[in-house]
Design a protein around this motif. Structure first.
Motif, PDB file in Angstrom:
ATOM      1  N   ALA A 201       0.888  -1.412   0.100  1.00  0.00           N
ATOM      2  CA  ALA A 201       0.122  -0.024   0.027  1.00  0.00           C
ATOM      3  C   ALA A 201       0.858   1.177   0.320  1.00  0.00           C
ATOM      4  CB  ALA A 201      -0.748  -0.292   1.322  1.00  0.00           C
ATOM      5  N   PRO A 203       1.733   4.885   1.639  1.00  0.00           N
ATOM      6  CA  PRO A 203       1.275   5.278   2.780  1.00  0.00           C
ATOM      7  C   PRO A 203       0.624   6.697   2.673  1.00  0.00           C
ATOM      8  CG  PRO A 203       3.810   5.413   1.972  1.00  0.00           C
ATOM      9  CD  PRO A 203       3.164   4.773   1.165  1.00  0.00           C
ATOM     10  N   HIS A 204      -0.279   6.884   3.113  1.00  0.00           N
ATOM     11  CA  HIS A 204      -1.328   8.128   3.252  1.00  0.00           C
ATOM     12  C   HIS A 204      -0.422   9.360   3.842  1.00  0.00           C
ATOM     13  CE1 HIS A 204      -1.422   7.045   7.407  1.00  0.00           C
ATOM     14  NE2 HIS A 204      -1.814   8.208   7.511  1.00  0.00           N
ATOM     15  N   VAL A 205       0.705   9.170   4.369  1.00  0.00           N
ATOM     16  CA  VAL A 205       1.368  10.669   4.960  1.00  0.00           C
ATOM     17  C   VAL A 205       2.200  11.264   3.784  1.00  0.00           C
ATOM     18  CG1 VAL A 205       1.598   9.677   7.433  1.00  0.00           C
ATOM     19  CG2 VAL A 205       3.575   9.161   5.587  1.00  0.00           C
ATOM     20  N   MET A 206       2.538  10.466   2.793  1.00  0.00           N
ATOM     21  CA  MET A 206       3.176  11.088   1.604  1.00  0.00           C
ATOM     22  C   MET A 206       2.093  11.368   0.363  1.00  0.00           C
ATOM     23  SD  MET A 206       6.495  10.242   2.329  1.00  0.00           S
ATOM     24  CE  MET A 206       7.288   9.187   3.453  1.00  0.00           C
TER      25      MET A 206
END
Lengths: 225, 225
Positions: A201, A203-206
Motif C-alpha cells: 500500500a 502510505p497516506h502520509v506521502m
C-alpha cells in the motif's frame, strides 16, 4: 489534465537495481541477512538527516559509517570489520536490474521519451549497472546528487536534474519504488510514478503519485499507448 | 572555551526510553523481533524525508503508515493488520527509562541546571514516560516538534525549543544517543552531548559532539563536578 511527459527521471537503488543479493553479503561476513534492510533504512535516515540539517555526505561515506556503527554492536559478532565493510559495499557494484527494466526502458526509448537517472548513490555505480544490463545507451544523462550536495527528496535535487536537462518539471516524470521519492518529486512540481513491486500500500502520509504501476513494463504500456 | 551550560534539552525515544520491549510486541503479533529496528529506522527515514522535502506528518502517523507498509509484505505473515498496528503502537505508552536516567536527572536538577525534552514523537507520551519514572517534576518543559512542523535535526526544531525557553543556543546542551541529532544541534549552534550506550563508534560523517559520555550518570558527573 497533466502536461504530457517528455522526460523520465529514474531513481536507481531498488527502483532499477535488485538489492536482494546484498543479504547474501551480510550472511557471508557472519551477520544475519535481514540486517541488509535495517542498514539500508539507516543509511537513508542518516543521509536525509544531514540534508534536513543543511549538511551533506556522500552515499558511500554514509553507508560505510553506518556499517562501522552497526556491525561491532551485534551480539556475538567478532568478524574483521574492514573486510566486512569492503565486502558489503563492493556488493553494490555487482547488482543487476529487475527483470522488467530492460524491456520497459527500450519501449519508453523507442517511443521517443527522454530518459535519465538521478540517484542519492554514485553515478559511476549507476552507469555500470545500466551498462551490464545493456541499456546505458538509452540514457541521456546518469546523474547523482553530489553536485547539488542535497539528497532527494530535497527540492534542490530534482531541480538540479530538470535544469541540467533543460526540462520543464511539469513535463518530467520521476519514477521510484520509494514513496518518499514520489512525495519529494511531487512537492518539487514534477509528475511521479510509483512502481509498487512487492509493496502492499502507498502510505497516506506521502503526497500521492500521478501514476501507479506494478513494474516498468506496465508503466511503459501506460505511457506509450 | 565553550559557554557554560544552563539548559539541557533531552531527546526522548531511545535516549531516555528503553525501546527494547517493542521487540516483544513484534513477536507477539507473529513477526520477527528484529523488525522493530528495521521499522524504527524506516519511521525516521520517512519523517526526515518529509522534513527534507518541506513537508510534515506526525510521528504517530508516520509510524502507523510504516507498519501498514511493512507487515503485509512479510513472507508468510497473515495476521490481523489493524490489531497488530494497535498492539505495536500502544507499546510506546508502556516503555520505561534506562536505569541511569532517574539518578542522572536528579543530579543535574539538584545542581541548578534547567531541564527540558524535545522529541519528534509526542509530548504526551514523553510526559507519561517521565511521570512513570518519577522525574516529571524536574522538567521545565516537555516539547515536541508538532508546533514547528519540522522534525529534528532541522534547525527550526532546536530553535523552537531554545526560543520557547528563552535560552541562548550556545548555553544549551542537546543530549541524545543518535548522532544525527547531535549533528543537527551542533549545526543549529547548540552544544551537544552524545550518550554512547552500546554504540561502538561515532560516525565521522556527522558533526562531532561537544561532550561524550557512556550514560547520563557519567554526563551528570562531567557537568556538575
Amino acid at each position: 489534465m497533466p502536461a504530457p511527459v517528455r522526460l523520465i527521471v529514474f531513481d536507481v537503488n531498488e527502483t532499477l537495481s535488485d538489492m536482494s543479493p546484498l543479504r547474501a553479503r551480510f550472511e557471508e561476513v557472519g551477520t544475519p541477512g535481514y540486517l541488509a534492510e535495517t542498514w539500508f533504512a539507516g543509511v537513508l535516515r542518516d543521509g536525509l538527516a544531514l540534508t534536513a540539517a543543511g549538511g551533506y555526505a556522500s552515499f558511500q561515506a554514509v553507508a560505510e559509517a553506518g556499517l562501522r556503527a552497526l556491525l561491532p554492536g551485534l551480539d556475538g559478532w567478532h568478524g574483521d570489520l574492514d573486510h566486512a565493510v569492503a565486502r558489503i559495499l563492493d556488493g553494490f557494484g555487482d547488482l543487476g536490474v529487475h527483470p522488467d527494466i530492460p524491456d520497459g526502458m527500450r519501449q519508453l526509448h523507442a517511443a521517443g521519451l527522454r530518459l535519465a537517472t538521478l540517484t542519492n548513490g554514485s553515478a559511476t555505480t549507476a552507469e555500470r549497472l545500466l551498462s551490464r544490463a545493456g541499456i546505458l545507451d538509452r540514457f541521456e544523462a546518469v546523474l547523482d546528487v553530489a553536485a547539488v550536495r542535497a539528497w532527494k527528496p530535497a527540492a534542490a535535487a530534482y531541480r538540479y536534474a530538470t535544469e541540467w536537462l533543460s526540462a520543464d518539471p511539469a513535463e518530467t516524470l520521476q519514477v521510484a519504488v520509494h514513496p518518499w521519492d514520489i512525495d519529494g518529486a511531487r512537492r518539487a512540481g514534477l509528475q511521479a510514478a510509483w512502481l509498487r513491486r512487492a509493496s502492499p500500500a502507498y502510505p497516506h502520509v506521502m503526497t500521492a503519485p500521478t501514476h501507479t504501476a506494478q513494474d516498468l513494463r506496465e508503466l511503459a504500456g501506460m505511457l506509450t499507448s
